[in-house]
Design a protein around this motif. Sequence first.
Motif, PDB file in Angstrom:
ATOM      1  N   HIS A   1      -4.002   3.770   5.268  1.00  0.00           N
ATOM      2  CA  HIS A   1      -4.310   2.503   6.298  1.00  0.00           C
ATOM      3  C   HIS A   1      -5.647   2.766   7.138  1.00  0.00           C
ATOM      4  O   HIS A   1      -6.486   1.753   7.118  1.00  0.00           O
ATOM      5  CB  HIS A   1      -3.122   2.443   7.224  1.00  0.00           C
TER       6      HIS A   1
ATOM      7  N   TYR B   1      -3.306  -4.119   8.199  1.00  0.00           N
ATOM      8  CA  TYR B   1      -3.961  -3.709   9.733  1.00  0.00           C
ATOM      9  C   TYR B   1      -5.302  -4.419   9.746  1.00  0.00           C
ATOM     10  O   TYR B   1      -5.748  -4.882  11.031  1.00  0.00           O
ATOM     11  CB  TYR B   1      -3.828  -2.390   9.898  1.00  0.00           C
TER      12      TYR B   1
ATOM     13  N   ARG C   1      10.647   8.568   1.260  1.00  0.00           N
ATOM     14  CA  ARG C   1       9.068   8.973   1.611  1.00  0.00           C
ATOM     15  C   ARG C   1       8.605  10.429   1.774  1.00  0.00           C
ATOM     16  O   ARG C   1       7.548  10.895   1.872  1.00  0.00           O
ATOM     17  CB  ARG C   1       8.880   8.399   3.021  1.00  0.00           C
TER      18      ARG C   1
ATOM     19  N   GLN D   1       2.223   9.270  14.342  1.00  0.00           N
ATOM     20  CA  GLN D   1       3.587   8.637  14.400  1.00  0.00           C
ATOM     21  C   GLN D   1       4.412  10.079  14.675  1.00  0.00           C
ATOM     22  O   GLN D   1       3.968  10.982  14.717  1.00  0.00           O
ATOM     23  CB  GLN D   1       4.333   8.073  13.192  1.00  0.00           C
TER      24      GLN D   1
ATOM     25  N   LYS E   1       0.886  -1.271  -0.028  1.00  0.00           N
ATOM     26  CA  LYS E   1      -0.002  -0.049   0.043  1.00  0.00           C
ATOM     27  C   LYS E   1       1.035   1.107  -0.035  1.00  0.00           C
ATOM     28  O   LYS E   1       2.105   1.173   0.511  1.00  0.00           O
ATOM     29  CB  LYS E   1      -0.884   0.212   1.295  1.00  0.00           C
TER      30      LYS E   1
ATOM     31  N   ASP F   1       0.761   7.268   2.904  1.00  0.00           N
ATOM     32  CA  ASP F   1       1.539   6.480   3.539  1.00  0.00           C
ATOM     33  C   ASP F   1       1.078   5.715   4.790  1.00  0.00           C
ATOM     34  O   ASP F   1       0.431   4.364   4.949  1.00  0.00           O
ATOM     35  CB  ASP F   1       2.901   6.986   4.028  1.00  0.00           C
TER      36      ASP F   1
HETATM   37  C1  SOE Z   1       5.599   4.357   7.846  1.00  0.00           C
HETATM   38  O1  SOE Z   1       6.682   4.633   8.594  1.00  0.00           O
HETATM   39  C2  SOE Z   1       5.116   3.036   8.058  1.00  0.00           C
HETATM   40  O2  SOE Z   1       6.303   2.350   7.792  1.00  0.00           O
HETATM   41  C3  SOE Z   1       4.280   2.740   6.922  1.00  0.00           C
HETATM   42  O3  SOE Z   1       4.781   2.764   5.711  1.00  0.00           O
HETATM   43  C4  SOE Z   1       3.553   1.319   6.859  1.00  0.00           C
HETATM   44  O4  SOE Z   1       2.691   0.869   5.984  1.00  0.00           O
HETATM   45  C5  SOE Z   1       3.199   1.008   8.608  1.00  0.00           C
HETATM   46  O5  SOE Z   1       2.835  -0.421   8.672  1.00  0.00           O
HETATM   47  C6  SOE Z   1       4.094   1.448   9.508  1.00  0.00           C
HETATM   48  O6  SOE Z   1       4.680   2.727   9.268  1.00  0.00           O
END
Ligand code: SOE
Length: 393
Positions: free
Chosen positions: A197, A137, A180, A167, A105, A193
């Motif tokens: 999700h 997830y 990224r 994050q 994804k 990114d």
């Molecule tokens: C981003 O840092 C990241 O690695 C995402 O790209 C992933 O899809 C996620 O599962 C964890 O965080």
Amino acid sequence: MTQRDLGVAMIGYSFMGAAHSQAWRTAPAFFDLPMRPRLRAVCGRDADAAGAVAGRFGWESIETDWRDVLERDDIDLVDICTPGDTHAEIAIAALEAGKHVLCEKPLANTVAEAEKMAAAAREARARGVRSMVGFTYRRTPAVALARRLVEEGRIGTVRHVRAQYLQDWLADEDAPMSWRLDRSRAGSGALGDIGAHIVDMAQFVTGDTVVSVGGMLETFVTSRPVAGTHATLGGSSSGEGERAEVTVDDATAFTARFHSGALGVFEATRFATGRKNALRLEVNGTHGSLAFDFEDMNVLELFDATEDASTAGFRRIIATEADHPYIAAWWPPGHGLGYEHGFTHQVVDLVTAIADDTDPRPSFADGLAVQRVLGAVESSAAAGAVKNVEENR
Ligand code: SOE
């Protein structure tokens, strides 16, 4: 009955390459799969790096050009673990070559690319060639349980969806540049990114679809140091090295309306200082609510509004009982699973769908649906669909 082999080639070998490699190796050990995955090849431009990954995870060979992978008769499935700018080209070519495809994804970097991939997947499906996009997830047992409870009507009619993905790995302004943060590679930043999700999870758990959005995007830090270019003095970095422009969003916030009329609030950021991988979902219904936080990933919270008010409250369900999704293959109650198990469950469901000649989920069409939401957020943010408070005197 002898199992048929399923020859796998993985394109790309970094963080996702490691997560996928462990899944291809672990799935047949813990689940009775209808086909036996064979780790035929890992492909990457750097032969030494690919060779190291092959040695570490047991890939039988290495390739340095993904086009060569598509020529191999011992490869039935291509697992795409590369940055988003290569997803469309590789996936479409692989499907046309008759290879099943698992694509990380988000499905693509743009809606236009995702539409082409979904069209190629539809055409390939008619030839028995299957495809899946890697929203893992939804394969966390607590999340799959949430889907089951909503489907059973346990929380009644859904009114609100609240989704966050928090994050903080970019909160440090001197954190280095990476692919990224480059739109030409990643397509977008936090939006695609990690926002992808929570859009997939919200649509999966509710069984509903987002029909309109209004959003904002922000880039807090517009340039970052290029790793390895800082002059060092006495071992600590000092002085200005090379810097590169950040061309994606650092954070997004958007509201959403679902097809059912439910309202959603979404947030994805890499600047939530202190939050490491806090993917959170709360669904409020007329008969109750569900709440999930990946930082406590074996737990699903349930509020049952039909209980007597004097004893009602959010209760913590430890989703590790044998009848919870996927758990029977693992450990006794209370022992818990981790981040990597979603990738293993992804392999289980993909291999099973291929063997059963059915369509894996999430499909490329599901991935396109997410991409359309992301594109709408970008359009909304670009149109500045916000009102300045000062104007509303
Ligand atoms: C981003 O840092 C990241 O690695 C995402 O790209 C992933 O899809 C996620 O599962 C964890 O965080």
